[in-house]
Design a protein around this motif. Structure first.
Motif, PDB file in Angstrom:
ATOM      1  N   ALA A  25       8.121 -53.044  13.878  1.00  0.00           N
ATOM      2  CA  ALA A  25       7.224 -53.882  14.662  1.00  0.00           C
ATOM      3  C   ALA A  25       7.541 -55.360  14.485  1.00  0.00           C
ATOM      4  CB  ALA A  25       5.772 -53.601  14.272  1.00  0.00           C
ATOM      5  N   ASP A  26       7.862 -55.750  13.250  1.00  0.00           N
ATOM      6  CA  ASP A  26       8.104 -57.169  12.953  1.00  0.00           C
ATOM      7  C   ASP A  26       9.533 -57.611  13.214  1.00  0.00           C
ATOM      8  OD1 ASP A  26       5.491 -57.150  12.152  1.00  0.00           O
ATOM      9  OD2 ASP A  26       5.880 -57.456  10.021  1.00  0.00           O
ATOM     10  N   HIS A  27      10.504 -56.715  13.011  1.00  0.00           N
ATOM     11  CA  HIS A  27      11.906 -57.141  13.045  1.00  0.00           C
ATOM     12  C   HIS A  27      12.810 -56.257  13.907  1.00  0.00           C
ATOM     13  CE1 HIS A  27      11.204 -60.194   9.980  1.00  0.00           C
ATOM     14  NE2 HIS A  27      10.456 -59.308   9.371  1.00  0.00           N
ATOM     15  N   GLY A  28      12.227 -55.274  14.589  1.00  0.00           N
ATOM     16  CA  GLY A  28      13.053 -54.420  15.444  1.00  0.00           C
ATOM     17  C   GLY A  28      13.750 -55.181  16.550  1.00  0.00           C
ATOM     18  N   HIS A  29      13.131 -56.266  17.027  1.00  0.00           N
ATOM     19  CA  HIS A  29      13.728 -57.039  18.117  1.00  0.00           C
ATOM     20  C   HIS A  29      14.968 -57.805  17.680  1.00  0.00           C
ATOM     21  CE1 HIS A  29      11.297 -60.028  16.012  1.00  0.00           C
ATOM     22  NE2 HIS A  29      12.029 -60.958  16.586  1.00  0.00           N
ATOM     23  N   THR A  30      15.199 -57.922  16.369  1.00  0.00           N
ATOM     24  CA  THR A  30      16.379 -58.629  15.866  1.00  0.00           C
ATOM     25  C   THR A  30      17.553 -57.680  15.637  1.00  0.00           C
ATOM     26  OG1 THR A  30      15.666 -58.411  13.551  1.00  0.00           O
ATOM     27  CG2 THR A  30      14.913 -60.343  14.757  1.00  0.00           C
ATOM     28  N   LEU A  31      17.406 -56.437  16.065  1.00  0.00           N
ATOM     29  CA  LEU A  31      18.446 -55.420  15.922  1.00  0.00           C
ATOM     30  C   LEU A  31      18.885 -54.926  17.292  1.00  0.00           C
ATOM     31  CD1 LEU A  31      16.808 -53.334  13.064  1.00  0.00           C
ATOM     32  CD2 LEU A  31      19.005 -54.529  12.871  1.00  0.00           C
ATOM     33  N   PRO A  32      20.066 -54.302  17.381  1.00  0.00           N
ATOM     34  CA  PRO A  32      20.444 -53.656  18.642  1.00  0.00           C
ATOM     35  C   PRO A  32      19.421 -52.587  19.030  1.00  0.00           C
ATOM     36  CG  PRO A  32      22.306 -53.744  17.120  1.00  0.00           C
ATOM     37  CD  PRO A  32      21.099 -54.149  16.341  1.00  0.00           C
ATOM     38  N   SER A  33      19.381 -52.231  20.288  1.00  0.00           N
ATOM     39  CA  SER A  33      18.418 -51.213  20.731  1.00  0.00           C
ATOM     40  C   SER A  33      18.729 -49.849  20.149  1.00  0.00           C
ATOM     41  CB  SER A  33      18.403 -51.130  22.262  1.00  0.00           C
ATOM     42  OG  SER A  33      19.655 -50.660  22.752  1.00  0.00           O
ATOM     43  N   ALA A  34      19.975 -49.628  19.736  1.00  0.00           N
ATOM     44  CA  ALA A  34      20.383 -48.390  19.069  1.00  0.00           C
ATOM     45  C   ALA A  34      20.970 -48.765  17.717  1.00  0.00           C
ATOM     46  CB  ALA A  34      21.406 -47.633  19.906  1.00  0.00           C
ATOM     47  N   VAL A  35      20.352 -48.292  16.660  1.00  0.00           N
ATOM     48  CA  VAL A  35      20.774 -48.716  15.325  1.00  0.00           C
ATOM     49  C   VAL A  35      20.382 -47.634  14.316  1.00  0.00           C
ATOM     50  CG1 VAL A  35      18.602 -49.900  14.739  1.00  0.00           C
ATOM     51  CG2 VAL A  35      20.764 -50.725  13.754  1.00  0.00           C
TER      52      VAL A  35
ATOM     53  N   ALA B 157      21.264 -33.558  18.025  1.00  0.00           N
ATOM     54  CA  ALA B 157      21.021 -33.890  19.426  1.00  0.00           C
ATOM     55  C   ALA B 157      20.293 -35.225  19.560  1.00  0.00           C
ATOM     56  CB  ALA B 157      20.229 -32.780  20.107  1.00  0.00           C
ATOM     57  N   ARG B 158      19.313 -35.456  18.699  1.00  0.00           N
ATOM     58  CA  ARG B 158      18.577 -36.723  18.743  1.00  0.00           C
ATOM     59  C   ARG B 158      19.446 -37.871  18.244  1.00  0.00           C
ATOM     60  NH1 ARG B 158      13.025 -36.883  19.275  1.00  0.00           N
ATOM     61  NH2 ARG B 158      12.061 -34.895  19.831  1.00  0.00           N
ATOM     62  N   ALA B 159      20.227 -37.612  17.198  1.00  0.00           N
ATOM     63  CA  ALA B 159      21.135 -38.651  16.700  1.00  0.00           C
ATOM     64  C   ALA B 159      22.176 -39.008  17.751  1.00  0.00           C
ATOM     65  CB  ALA B 159      21.812 -38.181  15.414  1.00  0.00           C
ATOM     66  N   LEU B 160      22.606 -38.017  18.538  1.00  0.00           N
ATOM     67  CA  LEU B 160      23.576 -38.282  19.594  1.00  0.00           C
ATOM     68  C   LEU B 160      23.009 -39.261  20.617  1.00  0.00           C
ATOM     69  CD1 LEU B 160      26.329 -37.616  20.925  1.00  0.00           C
ATOM     70  CD2 LEU B 160      25.139 -35.798  22.175  1.00  0.00           C
ATOM     71  N   GLU B 161      21.719 -39.149  20.937  1.00  0.00           N
ATOM     72  CA  GLU B 161      21.094 -40.081  21.874  1.00  0.00           C
ATOM     73  C   GLU B 161      21.293 -41.524  21.410  1.00  0.00           C
ATOM     74  OE1 GLU B 161      19.557 -39.866  24.711  1.00  0.00           O
ATOM     75  OE2 GLU B 161      19.382 -37.706  24.974  1.00  0.00           O
ATOM     76  N   VAL B 162      21.109 -41.749  20.119  1.00  0.00           N
ATOM     77  CA  VAL B 162      21.253 -43.090  19.565  1.00  0.00           C
ATOM     78  C   VAL B 162      22.721 -43.501  19.561  1.00  0.00           C
ATOM     79  CG1 VAL B 162      20.725 -44.565  17.589  1.00  0.00           C
ATOM     80  CG2 VAL B 162      19.212 -42.640  18.146  1.00  0.00           C
ATOM     81  N   THR B 163      23.595 -42.576  19.202  1.00  0.00           N
ATOM     82  CA  THR B 163      25.027 -42.859  19.142  1.00  0.00           C
ATOM     83  C   THR B 163      25.586 -43.221  20.513  1.00  0.00           C
ATOM     84  OG1 THR B 163      25.257 -41.336  17.278  1.00  0.00           O
ATOM     85  CG2 THR B 163      27.269 -41.944  18.445  1.00  0.00           C
ATOM     86  N   LEU B 164      25.175 -42.501  21.544  1.00  0.00           N
ATOM     87  CA  LEU B 164      25.680 -42.767  22.893  1.00  0.00           C
ATOM     88  C   LEU B 164      25.309 -44.172  23.354  1.00  0.00           C
ATOM     89  CD1 LEU B 164      24.911 -39.370  24.696  1.00  0.00           C
ATOM     90  CD2 LEU B 164      27.077 -40.131  23.702  1.00  0.00           C
ATOM     91  N   ARG B 165      24.079 -44.600  23.065  1.00  0.00           N
ATOM     92  CA  ARG B 165      23.673 -45.960  23.443  1.00  0.00           C
ATOM     93  C   ARG B 165      24.452 -46.996  22.647  1.00  0.00           C
ATOM     94  NH1 ARG B 165      18.625 -48.487  24.466  1.00  0.00           N
ATOM     95  NH2 ARG B 165      18.035 -46.618  25.636  1.00  0.00           N
ATOM     96  N   SER B 166      24.723 -46.697  21.382  1.00  0.00           N
ATOM     97  CA  SER B 166      25.359 -47.686  20.504  1.00  0.00           C
ATOM     98  C   SER B 166      26.830 -47.902  20.804  1.00  0.00           C
ATOM     99  CB  SER B 166      25.214 -47.257  19.043  1.00  0.00           C
ATOM    100  OG  SER B 166      26.082 -46.171  18.719  1.00  0.00           O
ATOM    101  N   ALA B 167      27.453 -46.975  21.525  1.00  0.00           N
ATOM    102  CA  ALA B 167      28.882 -47.077  21.846  1.00  0.00           C
ATOM    103  C   ALA B 167      29.126 -46.425  23.191  1.00  0.00           C
ATOM    104  CB  ALA B 167      29.727 -46.413  20.765  1.00  0.00           C
ATOM    105  N   GLY B 168      28.744 -47.131  24.238  1.00  0.00           N
ATOM    106  CA  GLY B 168      28.856 -46.592  25.589  1.00  0.00           C
ATOM    107  C   GLY B 168      29.527 -47.575  26.526  1.00  0.00           C
ATOM    108  N   PRO B 169      29.509 -47.297  27.824  1.00  0.00           N
ATOM    109  CA  PRO B 169      30.199 -48.142  28.808  1.00  0.00           C
ATOM    110  C   PRO B 169      29.763 -49.598  28.749  1.00  0.00           C
ATOM    111  CG  PRO B 169      29.488 -46.073  29.797  1.00  0.00           C
ATOM    112  CD  PRO B 169      28.863 -46.129  28.440  1.00  0.00           C
ATOM    113  N   ARG B 170      30.716 -50.498  28.784  1.00  0.00           N
ATOM    114  CA  ARG B 170      30.414 -51.928  28.705  1.00  0.00           C
ATOM    115  C   ARG B 170      29.502 -52.383  29.842  1.00  0.00           C
ATOM    116  NH1 ARG B 170      33.963 -54.631  25.136  1.00  0.00           N
ATOM    117  NH2 ARG B 170      33.635 -56.628  26.166  1.00  0.00           N
ATOM    118  N   GLU B 171      29.700 -51.804  31.017  1.00  0.00           N
ATOM    119  CA  GLU B 171      28.902 -52.234  32.168  1.00  0.00           C
ATOM    120  C   GLU B 171      27.444 -51.799  32.050  1.00  0.00           C
ATOM    121  OE1 GLU B 171      31.061 -48.406  33.446  1.00  0.00           O
ATOM    122  OE2 GLU B 171      31.512 -50.242  32.314  1.00  0.00           O
TER     123      GLU B 171
ATOM    124  N   VAL C 234      25.637 -52.081  29.218  1.00  0.00           N
ATOM    125  CA  VAL C 234      24.960 -52.788  28.130  1.00  0.00           C
ATOM    126  C   VAL C 234      23.801 -53.607  28.685  1.00  0.00           C
ATOM    127  CG1 VAL C 234      25.211 -54.541  26.328  1.00  0.00           C
ATOM    128  CG2 VAL C 234      27.032 -52.880  26.724  1.00  0.00           C
ATOM    129  N   ALA C 235      22.618 -53.396  28.116  1.00  0.00           N
ATOM    130  CA  ALA C 235      21.430 -54.130  28.551  1.00  0.00           C
ATOM    131  C   ALA C 235      21.518 -55.586  28.100  1.00  0.00           C
ATOM    132  CB  ALA C 235      20.180 -53.477  27.968  1.00  0.00           C
TER     133      ALA C 235
END
Length: 269
Positions: A195-205, A242-256, A258-259
């Motif tokens: 809540a306090d510091h999540g915004h200072t991290l990537p969306s997938a971490v 399966a849930r960890a894969l969701e995070v992994t895919l966001r953390s290393a996916g297509p450059r175009e 990227v949010a």
């Protein structure tokens, strides 16, 4: 999932690589080990949405050819946290400066594994030579603490999707993330941290948090952040693949894909 999406992986077999590859195939993706220098170029040329799981050196070597953006926490994220979240003093400094420190202290590279994360007697005991990194390479240096229990959390958009206990008193001890394996205060600390510091991290971490131990033994009841990691270079332990894969895919996916909020966490973007 985008049509023709695939997961390019390290060629080195590991339980995590196999579990993530199986999870990828189960959701209709192709899982392809990067077995040679031409594999990334071939995969990039064939089109489709590329994703990656492997080490930092390999990732940096193939990211451009695959068209992948690798999300990484900022090097100074951990030392920038208030002590209420770290439980210890942590500094980020060049390797050359760390070599002149008295000890003992705990030291590690922020991202890669150019030298072992360990307790060093003093700065002179830090590894030397090209494999240890250049003199200006960043190093995290902290007070030495003991951990009663350590947990790995796969976080997506500020929510813990899955996780695992991975060690007790410094020994590997992987267990599913259930109430019976999470000591008092775990959920409260994790919620407050995100809540306090999540915004200072990537969306997938990946976040490692732990329960501090007393020098004489036993837990203190105080929680602290161990470190933040890249999901595309993190061991699952007992987390749900399966849930960890969701995070992994966001953390290393297509450059175009990227949010805007993540653009600052992509090296070279």
């Amino acid at each position: 999932m985008t049509k023709n999406a695939f997961l390019a992986t390290t060629p080195h077999a590991s339980p995590t690589r196999e579990l993530l590859a199986q999870a990828a195939v189960s959701r209709g993706m192709e899982a392809v080990p990067l077995t040679g220098p031409d594999t990334a170029a071939r995969l990039g040329a064939q089109g489709g949405a590329a994703h990656f799981y492997g080490g930092p050196a390999l990732g940096q070597a193939v990211a451009s050819e695959l068209g992948v953006a690798l999300l990484e926490p900022a090097d100074d994220w951990l030392p920038s946290l208030p002590r209420e979240f770290t439980g210890r003093t942590i500094r980020l400094m060049p390797l050359a400066e760390a070599r002149g420190l008295p000890g003992p202290f705990f030291a590690k590279p922020p991202r890669d594994k150019t030298f072992p994360a360990a307790v060093y007697e003093d700065g002179a005991a830090l590894p030397d030579g090209p494999s240890a990194g250049e003199a200006g390479a960043p190093v995290l240096v902290s007070e030495v603490v003991d951990w009663a229990a350590e947990f790995r959390l796969f976080v997506l958009d500020g929510e813990v999707l899955t996780g695992s206990r991975y060690a007790t008193y410094g020994r590997l001890d992987a267990r599913e993330l259930t109430d019976s394996h999470t000591p008092a205060g775990f959920h409260e600390f994790t919620y407050r941290l995100l809540a306090d510091h999540g915004h200072t991290l990537p969306s997938a971490v990946v976040l490692d948090v732990g329960l501090l131990a007393r020098p004489e033994g036993g837990a203190t009841g105080e929680w602290a952040v161990v470190e933040a990691n890249m999901p595309w270079f993190s061991t699952l332990y007992a987390a749900d693949p399966a849930r960890a894969l969701e995070v992994t895919l966001r953390s290393a996916g297509p450059r175009e894909a990227v949010a805007p909020r993540d653009r600052g966490f992509v090296r070279g973007l």
